[in-house]
Design a protein around this motif. Structure first.
Motif, PDB file in Angstrom:
ATOM      1  N   GLN A  83       0.619  -0.937  -0.171  1.00 28.97           N
ATOM      2  CA  GLN A  83      -0.145   0.023  -0.110  1.00 28.97           C
ATOM      3  C   GLN A  83       0.701   1.449  -0.074  1.00 28.97           C
ATOM      4  O   GLN A  83       0.979   2.389  -0.764  1.00 28.97           O
ATOM      5  CB  GLN A  83      -0.716  -0.198   1.198  1.00 28.97           C
ATOM      6  N   ARG A  84       2.030   1.480   0.774  1.00 33.28           N
ATOM      7  CA  ARG A  84       2.685   2.154   0.939  1.00 33.28           C
ATOM      8  C   ARG A  84       4.046   2.474  -0.309  1.00 33.28           C
ATOM      9  O   ARG A  84       3.878   4.117  -0.959  1.00 33.28           O
ATOM     10  CB  ARG A  84       3.621   2.200   1.874  1.00 33.28           C
ATOM     11  N   LEU A  85       3.913   1.611  -1.232  1.00 30.96           N
ATOM     12  CA  LEU A  85       4.349   0.925  -2.465  1.00 30.96           C
ATOM     13  C   LEU A  85       3.225   1.829  -3.401  1.00 30.96           C
ATOM     14  O   LEU A  85       3.602   2.858  -4.342  1.00 30.96           O
ATOM     15  CB  LEU A  85       4.613  -0.129  -3.379  1.00 30.96           C
ATOM     16  N   ILE A  86       1.808   1.627  -3.227  1.00 31.69           N
ATOM     17  CA  ILE A  86       0.624   2.354  -4.413  1.00 31.69           C
ATOM     18  C   ILE A  86       0.726   3.684  -4.322  1.00 31.69           C
ATOM     19  O   ILE A  86       0.568   4.451  -5.123  1.00 31.69           O
ATOM     20  CB  ILE A  86      -0.608   1.896  -4.254  1.00 31.69           C
ATOM     21  N   PHE A 383       9.533 -10.477  -5.349  1.00 32.60           N
ATOM     22  CA  PHE A 383       7.712 -10.733  -5.559  1.00 32.60           C
ATOM     23  C   PHE A 383       6.955 -11.491  -6.255  1.00 32.60           C
ATOM     24  O   PHE A 383       7.477 -12.047  -7.192  1.00 32.60           O
ATOM     25  CB  PHE A 383       7.346  -9.239  -5.607  1.00 32.60           C
ATOM     26  N   ALA A 384       6.582 -12.797  -6.209  1.00 32.70           N
ATOM     27  CA  ALA A 384       5.762 -12.933  -7.324  1.00 32.70           C
ATOM     28  C   ALA A 384       4.699 -12.206  -8.375  1.00 32.70           C
ATOM     29  O   ALA A 384       4.319 -11.343  -8.204  1.00 32.70           O
ATOM     30  CB  ALA A 384       4.671 -13.806  -6.604  1.00 32.70           C
ATOM     31  N   PRO A 385       5.172 -12.496 -10.073  1.00 31.69           N
ATOM     32  CA  PRO A 385       4.168 -11.674 -10.783  1.00 31.69           C
ATOM     33  C   PRO A 385       2.447 -11.389 -10.306  1.00 31.69           C
ATOM     34  O   PRO A 385       2.306 -10.107 -10.919  1.00 31.69           O
ATOM     35  CB  PRO A 385       4.275 -12.804 -12.578  1.00 31.69           C
ATOM     36  N   ILE A 388       3.218  -8.281  -8.695  1.00 33.21           N
ATOM     37  CA  ILE A 388       3.581  -7.397  -9.651  1.00 33.21           C
ATOM     38  C   ILE A 388       2.116  -6.714 -10.015  1.00 33.21           C
ATOM     39  O   ILE A 388       1.954  -4.875  -9.712  1.00 33.21           O
ATOM     40  CB  ILE A 388       4.724  -7.147 -10.035  1.00 33.21           C
ATOM     41  N   ALA A 389       1.087  -7.590 -10.956  1.00 32.21           N
ATOM     42  CA  ALA A 389       0.372  -7.286 -11.453  1.00 32.21           C
ATOM     43  C   ALA A 389      -0.571  -6.518 -10.201  1.00 32.21           C
ATOM     44  O   ALA A 389      -1.004  -5.613 -10.557  1.00 32.21           O
ATOM     45  CB  ALA A 389      -0.331  -8.343 -12.208  1.00 32.21           C
ATOM     46  N   SER A 390      -0.291  -6.881  -8.860  1.00 31.46           N
ATOM     47  CA  SER A 390      -2.191  -6.836  -8.674  1.00 31.46           C
ATOM     48  C   SER A 390      -1.671  -4.670  -7.759  1.00 31.46           C
ATOM     49  O   SER A 390      -2.115  -3.975  -8.108  1.00 31.46           O
ATOM     50  CB  SER A 390      -1.766  -7.162  -7.108  1.00 31.46           C
ATOM     51  N   ILE A 391      -0.253  -4.666  -6.979  1.00 33.77           N
ATOM     52  CA  ILE A 391      -0.316  -3.424  -7.088  1.00 33.77           C
ATOM     53  C   ILE A 391       0.380  -2.330  -8.024  1.00 33.77           C
ATOM     54  O   ILE A 391      -0.435  -1.572  -7.973  1.00 33.77           O
ATOM     55  CB  ILE A 391       1.940  -3.315  -6.956  1.00 33.77           C
ATOM     56  N   ASN A 396      -3.042   2.477 -10.760  1.00 32.00           N
ATOM     57  CA  ASN A 396      -3.665   2.334 -12.385  1.00 32.00           C
ATOM     58  C   ASN A 396      -4.772   2.749 -12.879  1.00 32.00           C
ATOM     59  O   ASN A 396      -5.167   3.705 -13.315  1.00 32.00           O
ATOM     60  CB  ASN A 396      -3.096   1.902 -13.702  1.00 32.00           C
ATOM     61  N   ILE A 397      -5.268   1.271 -11.696  1.00 37.31           N
ATOM     62  CA  ILE A 397      -7.283   1.516 -11.877  1.00 37.31           C
ATOM     63  C   ILE A 397      -7.997   2.581 -11.335  1.00 37.31           C
ATOM     64  O   ILE A 397      -8.785   3.099 -11.129  1.00 37.31           O
ATOM     65  CB  ILE A 397      -7.327   0.910 -11.400  1.00 37.31           C
TER      66      ILE A 397
END
Length: 462
Positions: A83-86, A383-385, A388-391, A396-397
């Motif tokens: 969440q911090r990364l986002i 991190f699993a793909p 990463i896709a979730s982040i 972006n959404i």
């Protein structure tokens, strides 16, 4: 020195948080006050639109405040959490993201506020305030000397045999057409003499009035002259404001048949009624002003069998040059000019929406391209793909979802008290469009993320 720089950065961020919070609060209070005023009968639709714009501006500043607030929290407590990364990515790219958010939200707002302001004329119950519960507007070229609202008058007119309903008859003093279809400057609109006691029993929606009285008391008061040769009148609010360029209490100067001065003062308004283009006074006052005007030229009919009644009256009263229009159809004709302007604004709003979607697509591509280094770091950290896709997806959404919600809510605020006049199919269509936009935004973001992750995974060598 690193600590001092960190402390200075915290101070700057805190000041930005406080400033944006204060601005959000001020804008929010102003927007709420404007919206509350837009719900009053004296406010025009423009006030509601301003409230809608105010809501959107408040939302934009509020989002910027939230990003700075989360940034301040992150600076005080640095942790490696998705969440911090986002939030950090959103803050770092807030310039382009806020521009995309603004463009897309305003495109959605303009498109929806115009669409929701289109009136539906299919539901008779929803139109009761404009039609008074009547089904037919009947207007004759030749004056009828008998009153169709009475049994004796219908017998004389030869329409008693198959009569099925009730009528409200009116006398007419012909002057200028003050409807929206006449774009010329109007000074003296046509006057209709109506039985105000009967009018009080209808469902016509009354707007403002100078006497600050309830409905029944108002109609009773308006049956009496304001002075010698001064008569109170009721007029459609849009006619008073736009066609006549006047306000309640202003005077309209007429002449009687014998040349005497006659003053008519609008003291109350109707809200978008079938009387649009005319001014109404009590029938007794009309007889006092123009005693030479006999008979009836206009009457309204309420019937459970409106189609049969329309055909019957057209056949029975053809010698009077009778024009009979269903009241929903008359309202649609009255709003034809308004709908033309709305169509123009809808086209402009659609262009804005397309520009917003284009800017959103560009920002997503730009953000993902800029995230290539981050993706490689995430892979190095294990991190699993899917994670990463979730982040990347949540980063972006955020913009399209917030833009759509802000634009739609702003549009609902922007129609003010007119939300009840919006047809059910317009609401259903609006919900369907919002759902389609959300689904398409999700699919686009997911497709772009899968594409860029696929290329990075193929190139990644641990």
């Amino acid at each position: 020195d690193i600590e001092s720089q960190h402390a200075e950065q915290n101070t700057v961020t805190l000041k930005a948080v406080i400033a944006r919070f204060a601005l959000t609060a001020v804008l929010g209070i102003a927007t709420v006050a404007t919206y509350i005023y837009s719900l009053s009968s004296s406010a025009s639709i423009l006030v509601a639109v301003v409230a809608g714009f105010g809501f959107m501006l408040t939302a934009m500043v509020g989002i910027d405040w939230w990003l700075h607030h989360r940034r301040y929290k992150a600076l005080k407590r640095a942790t490696l959490h998705p969440q911090r990364l986002i939030e950090g990515t959103l803050f770092a790219s807030r310039g382009g993201s806020m521009l995309s958010l603004l463009t897309l939200a305003f495109g959605v707002f303009i498109t929806f506020v115009v669409g929701l302001n289109r009136r539906s004329f299919d539901n008779g119950a929803e139109l009761a305030g404009a039609t008074g519960g009547y089904d037919l507007w009947c207007e004759s070229t030749v004056t009828m000397q008998h009153d169709p609202s009475t049994e004796a008058g219908r017998k004389e007119l030869g329409i008693e045999a198959q009569w099925d309903g009730e009528a409200l008859a009116m006398k007419r003093y012909g002057a200028d057409d003050a409807s929206c279809m006449n774009l010329n400057k109007i000074s003296l609109p046509t006057v209709l003499g109506v039985d105000f006691e009967a009018l009080a029993q209808t469902t016509f929606e009354v707007g403002d009035n100078l006497f600050d009285e309830n409905r029944r008391t108002l109609f009773h008061t308006m049956r009496e002259p304001l002075g010698e040769g001064i008569y109170p009148a009721m007029v459609d609010a849009t006619v008073l404001m736009w066609s006549l360029g006047k306000k309640l209490g202003d005077t309209l100067q007429y002449k009687t048949h014998d040349g005497r001065d006659l003053r008519i003062v609008p003291v109350a308004t109707l809200s978008g009624s079938v009387f649009h283009g005319n001014i109404l006074i009590d029938q007794n006052l009309f007889d006092e002003a123009w005693p030479e005007t006999n008979g009836c030229n206009v009457f309204l009919v309420r019937s459970d069998n409106a189609d049969e009644m329309k055909q019957y009256l057209q056949q029975s009263l053809y010698e009077y040059g009778m024009r009979i229009t269903p009241t929903p159809e008359r309202l649609e004709m009255i709003n034809e000019v308004t709908d033309t302007y709305l169509s123009i604004f809808m086209s402009l709003g659609s262009i804005g929406l397309l520009l917003g979607l284009l800017s959103f697509a560009i920002v997503v591509r730009k953000n993902l391209t800029r995230s290539l280094a981050d993706i490689r770091y995430y892979m190095l950290l294990g991190f699993a793909p899917k994670r990463i896709a979730s982040i990347l997806y949540r980063e972006n959404i955020f913009i399209p979802r917030v833009a759509i919600i802000t634009g739609v809510v702003g549009a609902i605020v922007g129609i003010g008290r007119g939300w009840s006049a919006v047809g059910i199919w317009i609401w259903i269509g609006g919900v369907a469009v919002v759902a389609a936009m959300v689904v398409l935004a999700n699919l686009f973001v997911r497709y772009q993320i899968e594409e860029i992750l696929s290329s990075q995974t193929n190139n990644y060598k641990p």
